[in-house]
Design a protein around this motif. Structure first.
Motif, PDB file in Angstrom:
ATOM      1  N   SER A   1      13.530   4.367 -11.730  1.00 26.89           N
ATOM      2  CA  SER A   1      12.658   3.427 -12.649  1.00 26.89           C
ATOM      3  C   SER A   1      11.297   3.275 -12.273  1.00 26.89           C
ATOM      4  O   SER A   1      10.883   3.499 -11.103  1.00 26.89           O
ATOM      5  CB  SER A   1      13.139   1.949 -12.715  1.00 26.89           C
ATOM      6  OG  SER A   1      14.536   1.884 -12.844  1.00 26.89           O
ATOM      7  N   GLN A   2      10.383   3.195 -13.275  1.00 23.83           N
ATOM      8  CA  GLN A   2       8.712   3.084 -13.160  1.00 23.83           C
ATOM      9  C   GLN A   2       8.640   1.903 -12.358  1.00 23.83           C
ATOM     10  O   GLN A   2       9.131   0.873 -12.499  1.00 23.83           O
ATOM     11  CB  GLN A   2       8.145   2.950 -14.483  1.00 23.83           C
ATOM     12  CG  GLN A   2       6.652   2.929 -14.339  1.00 23.83           C
ATOM     13  CD  GLN A   2       6.179   3.182 -15.636  1.00 23.83           C
ATOM     14  OE1 GLN A   2       6.592   2.856 -16.983  1.00 23.83           O
ATOM     15  NE2 GLN A   2       4.948   3.562 -15.745  1.00 23.83           N
ATOM     16  N   ARG A   3       7.547   2.306 -11.317  1.00 24.64           N
ATOM     17  CA  ARG A   3       7.140   1.325 -10.493  1.00 24.64           C
ATOM     18  C   ARG A   3       5.746   0.547 -10.795  1.00 24.64           C
ATOM     19  O   ARG A   3       4.922   1.212 -11.380  1.00 24.64           O
ATOM     20  CB  ARG A   3       7.024   1.823  -8.864  1.00 24.64           C
ATOM     21  CG  ARG A   3       8.179   1.547  -8.150  1.00 24.64           C
ATOM     22  CD  ARG A   3       9.567   1.714  -8.730  1.00 24.64           C
ATOM     23  NE  ARG A   3      10.637   1.734  -7.675  1.00 24.64           N
ATOM     24  CZ  ARG A   3      11.953   1.860  -7.818  1.00 24.64           C
ATOM     25  NH1 ARG A   3      12.313   2.294  -9.031  1.00 24.64           N
ATOM     26  NH2 ARG A   3      12.813   1.616  -6.991  1.00 24.64           N
TER      27      ARG A   3
ATOM     28  N   VAL B   1       9.603  -1.887 -12.361  1.00 21.77           N
ATOM     29  CA  VAL B   1      10.079  -2.658 -11.008  1.00 21.77           C
ATOM     30  C   VAL B   1       8.963  -2.860 -10.047  1.00 21.77           C
ATOM     31  O   VAL B   1       8.177  -1.816  -9.710  1.00 21.77           O
ATOM     32  CB  VAL B   1      11.303  -1.719 -10.283  1.00 21.77           C
ATOM     33  CG1 VAL B   1      11.450  -2.323  -9.004  1.00 21.77           C
ATOM     34  CG2 VAL B   1      12.562  -1.368 -11.165  1.00 21.77           C
ATOM     35  N   ARG B   2       8.579  -4.001  -9.628  1.00 19.53           N
ATOM     36  CA  ARG B   2       7.659  -4.539  -8.783  1.00 19.53           C
ATOM     37  C   ARG B   2       7.817  -3.878  -7.532  1.00 19.53           C
ATOM     38  O   ARG B   2       8.614  -4.449  -6.659  1.00 19.53           O
ATOM     39  CB  ARG B   2       7.356  -5.902  -9.123  1.00 19.53           C
ATOM     40  CG  ARG B   2       6.254  -6.452  -8.098  1.00 19.53           C
ATOM     41  CD  ARG B   2       4.842  -5.945  -8.531  1.00 19.53           C
ATOM     42  NE  ARG B   2       4.518  -6.154  -9.994  1.00 19.53           N
ATOM     43  CZ  ARG B   2       3.928  -7.248 -10.540  1.00 19.53           C
ATOM     44  NH1 ARG B   2       3.586  -8.153  -9.547  1.00 19.53           N
ATOM     45  NH2 ARG B   2       3.860  -7.175 -11.834  1.00 19.53           N
ATOM     46  N   ALA B   3       6.987  -3.032  -6.931  1.00 22.52           N
ATOM     47  CA  ALA B   3       7.095  -2.461  -5.607  1.00 22.52           C
ATOM     48  C   ALA B   3       6.369  -3.465  -4.679  1.00 22.52           C
ATOM     49  O   ALA B   3       5.137  -3.938  -4.935  1.00 22.52           O
ATOM     50  CB  ALA B   3       6.853  -1.212  -5.523  1.00 22.52           C
ATOM     51  N   LYS B   4       6.787  -3.479  -3.360  1.00 23.05           N
ATOM     52  CA  LYS B   4       5.906  -3.909  -2.636  1.00 23.05           C
ATOM     53  C   LYS B   4       5.252  -3.102  -1.505  1.00 23.05           C
ATOM     54  O   LYS B   4       5.912  -1.914  -1.202  1.00 23.05           O
ATOM     55  CB  LYS B   4       6.826  -4.931  -1.439  1.00 23.05           C
ATOM     56  CG  LYS B   4       7.341  -5.949  -2.343  1.00 23.05           C
ATOM     57  CD  LYS B   4       6.561  -6.994  -2.947  1.00 23.05           C
ATOM     58  CE  LYS B   4       7.294  -8.273  -3.483  1.00 23.05           C
ATOM     59  NZ  LYS B   4       6.346  -9.157  -4.509  1.00 23.05           N
ATOM     60  N   ILE B   5       4.112  -3.364  -1.065  1.00 18.92           N
ATOM     61  CA  ILE B   5       3.181  -2.291  -0.107  1.00 18.92           C
ATOM     62  C   ILE B   5       2.497  -3.083   0.916  1.00 18.92           C
ATOM     63  O   ILE B   5       2.016  -4.295   0.711  1.00 18.92           O
ATOM     64  CB  ILE B   5       2.283  -1.397  -1.139  1.00 18.92           C
ATOM     65  CG1 ILE B   5       1.044  -2.440  -1.513  1.00 18.92           C
ATOM     66  CG2 ILE B   5       3.007  -0.669  -2.181  1.00 18.92           C
ATOM     67  CD1 ILE B   5      -0.054  -1.761  -2.436  1.00 18.92           C
ATOM     68  N   ASN B   6       2.153  -2.342   1.862  1.00 18.29           N
ATOM     69  CA  ASN B   6       1.305  -3.072   3.011  1.00 18.29           C
ATOM     70  C   ASN B   6       0.638  -1.617   3.641  1.00 18.29           C
ATOM     71  O   ASN B   6       1.477  -0.990   4.285  1.00 18.29           O
ATOM     72  CB  ASN B   6       2.228  -3.801   4.174  1.00 18.29           C
ATOM     73  CG  ASN B   6       1.338  -4.282   5.255  1.00 18.29           C
ATOM     74  OD1 ASN B   6       0.051  -3.956   5.216  1.00 18.29           O
ATOM     75  ND2 ASN B   6       1.931  -4.894   6.205  1.00 18.29           N
TER      76      ASN B   6
ATOM     77  N   LEU C   1       6.557   2.467  -1.427  1.00 18.79           N
ATOM     78  CA  LEU C   1       5.763   3.757  -1.827  1.00 18.79           C
ATOM     79  C   LEU C   1       5.364   4.445  -0.610  1.00 18.79           C
ATOM     80  O   LEU C   1       4.522   5.071  -0.767  1.00 18.79           O
ATOM     81  CB  LEU C   1       4.913   3.361  -2.826  1.00 18.79           C
ATOM     82  CG  LEU C   1       5.039   2.611  -4.271  1.00 18.79           C
ATOM     83  CD1 LEU C   1       3.901   2.358  -4.901  1.00 18.79           C
ATOM     84  CD2 LEU C   1       6.071   3.425  -5.188  1.00 18.79           C
ATOM     85  N   THR C   2       5.984   4.280   0.408  1.00 21.61           N
ATOM     86  CA  THR C   2       5.434   4.928   1.676  1.00 21.61           C
ATOM     87  C   THR C   2       5.230   6.061   1.791  1.00 21.61           C
ATOM     88  O   THR C   2       4.176   6.641   2.055  1.00 21.61           O
ATOM     89  CB  THR C   2       6.512   4.362   2.702  1.00 21.61           C
ATOM     90  OG1 THR C   2       6.454   2.914   3.170  1.00 21.61           O
ATOM     91  CG2 THR C   2       6.136   4.993   4.233  1.00 21.61           C
ATOM     92  N   SER C   3       6.380   6.906   1.627  1.00 18.39           N
ATOM     93  CA  SER C   3       6.262   8.404   1.844  1.00 18.39           C
ATOM     94  C   SER C   3       5.587   9.135   0.770  1.00 18.39           C
ATOM     95  O   SER C   3       4.515   9.821   1.012  1.00 18.39           O
ATOM     96  CB  SER C   3       7.639   9.145   1.542  1.00 18.39           C
ATOM     97  OG  SER C   3       8.174   8.645   0.415  1.00 18.39           O
ATOM     98  N   LEU C   4       5.304   8.471  -0.379  1.00 16.75           N
ATOM     99  CA  LEU C   4       4.619   9.012  -1.372  1.00 16.75           C
ATOM    100  C   LEU C   4       2.929   8.694  -1.184  1.00 16.75           C
ATOM    101  O   LEU C   4       2.257   9.741  -1.374  1.00 16.75           O
ATOM    102  CB  LEU C   4       4.885   8.342  -2.975  1.00 16.75           C
ATOM    103  CG  LEU C   4       4.066   8.714  -4.064  1.00 16.75           C
ATOM    104  CD1 LEU C   4       4.170   9.915  -4.545  1.00 16.75           C
ATOM    105  CD2 LEU C   4       4.376   7.994  -5.169  1.00 16.75           C
ATOM    106  N   THR C   5       2.616   7.483  -1.017  1.00 11.76           N
ATOM    107  CA  THR C   5       1.191   7.167  -0.498  1.00 11.76           C
ATOM    108  C   THR C   5       0.732   7.828   0.625  1.00 11.76           C
ATOM    109  O   THR C   5      -0.421   8.427   0.562  1.00 11.76           O
ATOM    110  CB  THR C   5       1.040   5.882  -0.616  1.00 11.76           C
ATOM    111  OG1 THR C   5       2.030   5.159   0.597  1.00 11.76           O
ATOM    112  CG2 THR C   5       1.439   5.014  -1.658  1.00 11.76           C
TER     113      THR C   5
END
Length: 215
Positions: free
Chosen positions: A103-105, A146-151, A186-190
């Protein structure tokens, strides 16, 4: 949060953070450590690299500044500033291009840039950009994404090699050491997306416009 990044992100392999090297490509190295919170596997990734001829402040500003975001960011569909908190802190909403079959993030995060105070005169000039998920009344989750969480933290240190003889310090004497750490969905992507393009393209795009910067 900033102190936590400074404590664990700059550690080498082993130590309290227990970073393990997983990929090495030229000067770029990617590390992983095992982290689990509330039964959810997070496993942060860290990438390190270096760029010649630029300062840590310039590179952090290039990463933080939304005016040049599309120069290097290729996964974003669109983004907008939800709130400007200060000259170096903003809340950003962005949607990422859909990667089939997922799904789109989308993400909503506070992005802040700050100078890290040195502990002693031998510490390098250090700047940090920290991006972490927040909530905001003007950017509520929708059914579309879908709302992703990042840090995320990008730490840039300026290393200066002494010039020969009585010559003044020039950009030939500057090296920016990059440490980029990503936690979240989105860890590996970013991690792969940010470090590679910045290390390759920053000197070309920003060296001339920022040539007067000293920090």
């Amino acid at each position: 949060m900033v102190q936590n990044h400074m404590t664990y992100s700059l550690q080498d392999m082993g130590g309290d953070a227990n970073w393990q090297l997983v990929v090495e490509e030229g000067e770029m190295k990617v590390y992983r450590r095992e982290v689990e919170e509330n039964g959810i596997v997070l496993d942060p990734l860290k990438a390190t690299h270096s760029v010649k001829g630029v300062t840590g402040h310039e590179l952090c500003h290039y990463f933080w500044d939304t005016n040049v975001r599309n120069d290097w960011e290729t996964t974003i569909e669109n983004f907008n500033i939800v709130e400007m908190l200060s000259d170096n802190a903003v809340i950003v909403y962005q949607t990422h291009k859909r990667v089939w079959p997922a799904s789109q993030r989308d993400v909503l995060y506070l992005s802040a840039m700050r100078k890290i105070l040195a502990n002693n005169e031998n510490d390098p000039d250090t700047w940090l950009v920290c991006n972490f998920s927040v909530d905001h009344d003007n950017a509520q989750p929708t059914n579309r994404c879908v709302r992703a969480k990042i840090n995320i933290a990008m730490i840039c240190q300026t290393l200066v090699s002494p010039p020969e003889g009585d010559r003044e310090i020039s950009r030939d004497n500057l090296t920016c050491k990059i440490t980029y750490v990503a936690n979240g969905e989105l860890t590996s992507l970013t991690t792969y997306r940010v470090v590679g393009p910045h290390s390759r393209h920053y000197p070309v795009k920003c060296k001339a416009p920022n040539s007067k910067s000293k920090s």
